[in-house]
Design a protein around this motif. Structure first.
Motif, PDB file in Angstrom:
ATOM      1  N   GLU A 199       7.771   4.994  -3.342  1.00 13.40           N
ATOM      2  CA  GLU A 199       6.585   5.833  -3.122  1.00 13.40           C
ATOM      3  C   GLU A 199       5.284   5.030  -3.061  1.00 13.40           C
ATOM      4  N   GLN A 200       5.313   3.750  -3.477  1.00  8.98           N
ATOM      5  CA  GLN A 200       4.132   2.879  -3.404  1.00  8.98           C
ATOM      6  C   GLN A 200       4.202   1.896  -2.239  1.00  8.98           C
ATOM      7  N   ARG A 208       0.853  -1.184   0.000  1.00 10.93           N
ATOM      8  CA  ARG A 208       0.000   0.000   0.000  1.00 10.93           C
ATOM      9  C   ARG A 208       0.892   1.239   0.000  1.00 10.93           C
ATOM     10  N   SER A 209       0.349   2.266  -0.567  1.00  2.69           N
ATOM     11  CA  SER A 209       1.156   3.476  -0.733  1.00  2.69           C
ATOM     12  C   SER A 209       1.276   4.291   0.541  1.00  2.69           C
ATOM     13  N   GLY A 260      -5.299   3.389   0.498  1.00  4.69           N
ATOM     14  CA  GLY A 260      -4.318   4.005  -0.363  1.00  4.69           C
ATOM     15  C   GLY A 260      -4.291   3.329  -1.723  1.00  4.69           C
ATOM     16  N   THR A 261      -3.168   3.498  -2.424  1.00  2.00           N
ATOM     17  CA  THR A 261      -2.981   2.800  -3.693  1.00  2.00           C
ATOM     18  C   THR A 261      -2.408   1.415  -3.402  1.00  2.00           C
ATOM     19  N   GLN A 262      -3.034   0.363  -3.944  1.00  6.08           N
ATOM     20  CA  GLN A 262      -2.607  -1.007  -3.675  1.00  6.08           C
ATOM     21  C   GLN A 262      -1.877  -1.594  -4.879  1.00  6.08           C
ATOM     22  N   THR A 263      -0.819  -2.337  -4.565  1.00  9.79           N
ATOM     23  CA  THR A 263      -0.092  -3.085  -5.587  1.00  9.79           C
ATOM     24  C   THR A 263       0.053  -4.518  -5.099  1.00  9.79           C
TER      25      THR A 263
END
Length: 375
Positions: free
Chosen positions: A172-173, A137-138, A148-151
């Protein structure tokens, strides 16, 4: 009940006074109670016996049951075709006096034991599997529910823990990192591919009932009836003093100091008129092991060759872990090692012969306790 009473008294007069020169044990014309009827042995002047008046005081049955009857239970191949075997035996002489007047009123079958086998049941082995999800998560999101942004790292199916590099998550991620739990893979039932085998089934039991002569004014207790037929000691094998009710019912139980010998408390079982059954087998299932343990060390790496450690996390089958790595870190590969790979052993259940369907008019048979029946 009045017509039944007249029939019963007529039988008593015939037995107690027909051709009798002298009587001992009877208190006088029209003055008999059920207890006197039980002991009403008739003797001539020379001491010989003419017969015996059998009787049994019982509690009146509940409304859900019919009048007391004499009931035979046993293997169907031995079932009496009529009430002819019910006789009174003259003391001292062994003379058999016909039971008289009774008709066979019930013929019902108990649910038979299944006579077929079933395929054997087995289980696949349970297994421990490594976590399937690694998510970056970011933001630092552990514990606060923020996404947040998930990868997601897409780990290969059947991953064995060797180093894999599904991609790279830039600094940043990577504000937080979540690793899912280890997985306990349950066992599944297996049905052996073989036809059912025949079994040696038990002989089916049946119930046969014969009318009894019942008198409602010969017993001293309130609500008691006198069965003016054979006493327990003189009944042929298999016969009992019973009541029969429609449905699967409970039997009477002694209450308030009531004499247990007079209460139909012994449930012989449920029998069915026009019984139909359909053979079946209980389904195969697997009982989970009492203990199992799946625990692994999952290591995230900053480089793609699993040489620069980012973080190591212990996970088990109950829960995963979320961590906030050092700021500025990257994620490029993952590996795992088992700490405990003990999935346990499952036990197979089922595959038992049974009757899948039972159709018929249910009849509950409750009898006087055999060990307590009044002498």
């Amino acid at each position: 009940m009045r017509s039944v009473r007249q029939r019963g008294l007529a039988g008593l007069w015939l037995l107690c006074f027909g051709g009798v020169a002298a009587v001992s044990g009877c208190s006088g014309a029209g003055a008999y109670d059920c207890a006197e009827a039980v002991a009403c042995e008739i003797r001539n002047d020379d001491g010989t016996s003419n017969g015996h008046c059998w009787g049994q005081c019982v509690h009146a049955p509940p409304d859900s049951f019919g009048a007391p009857e004499l009931v035979w239970t046993g293997p169907e191949v031995l079932a009496p075709a009529s009430c002819a075997e019910l006789v009174r035996i003259v003391p001292g002489t062994g003379e058999r006096i016909p039971f008289g007047g009774a008709t066979r009123t019930l013929f019902a079958r108990a649910v038979p034991e299944p006579t077929h086998g079933c395929p054997a049941c087995a289980c696949t082995a349970p297994a421990c599997a490594l976590p399937q999800t690694v998510t970056a998560r970011s933001i630092e999101a552990c514990g606060d529910g923020s996404a947040g942004t998930q990868t997601s790292f897409l780990l290969p199916a059947g991953w064995d823990g060797s180093c894999v590099s599904p991609g790279t998550v830039a600094a940043e991620q990577l504000g937080s990192l979540s690793i899912g739990p280890a997985i306990w893979e349950p066992c599944t039932p297996i049905v052996a591919d073989e036809p059912p085998q025949p079994l040696a089934g038990g002989v089916g039991e049946v119930a046969v009932a014969c009318d009894s002569v019942v008198e409602d004014e010969l017993c001293p207790g309130q609500g008691e009836l006198c069965m003016l037929e054979q006493q327990p000691a003189h009944l042929p094998d298999g016969w009992r003093h019973c009541i029969v009710g429609a449905g699967d019912l409970g039997c009477q139980q002694p209450e308030g100091g009531a004499d247990p010998r007079k209460i139909f408390s012994d449930k012989l079982g449920v029998f069915y008129v026009n019984l139909e059954t359909t053979p079946g087998c209980s389904p195969c299932t697997c009982e989970a092991p009492a203990t199992s343990r799946c625990e692994a060390l999952v290591v995230a790496w900053e480089d793609g060759a699993c040489s620069d450690v980012l973080v190591g996390i212990d996970v088990n089958e109950r829960q995963g872990i979320c961590v906030d790595p050092v700021s500025g870190s990257t994620l490029s590969s993952v590996s795992a090692t088992w700490l405990s790979n003990e999935p346990g052993t499952c036990k197979p259940r089922g595959g038992e012969s049974r009757n899948d369907r039972v159709i018929g008019e249910a009849k509950t048979v409750c009898c006087l306790p055999k060990a307590l029946e009044a002498p």
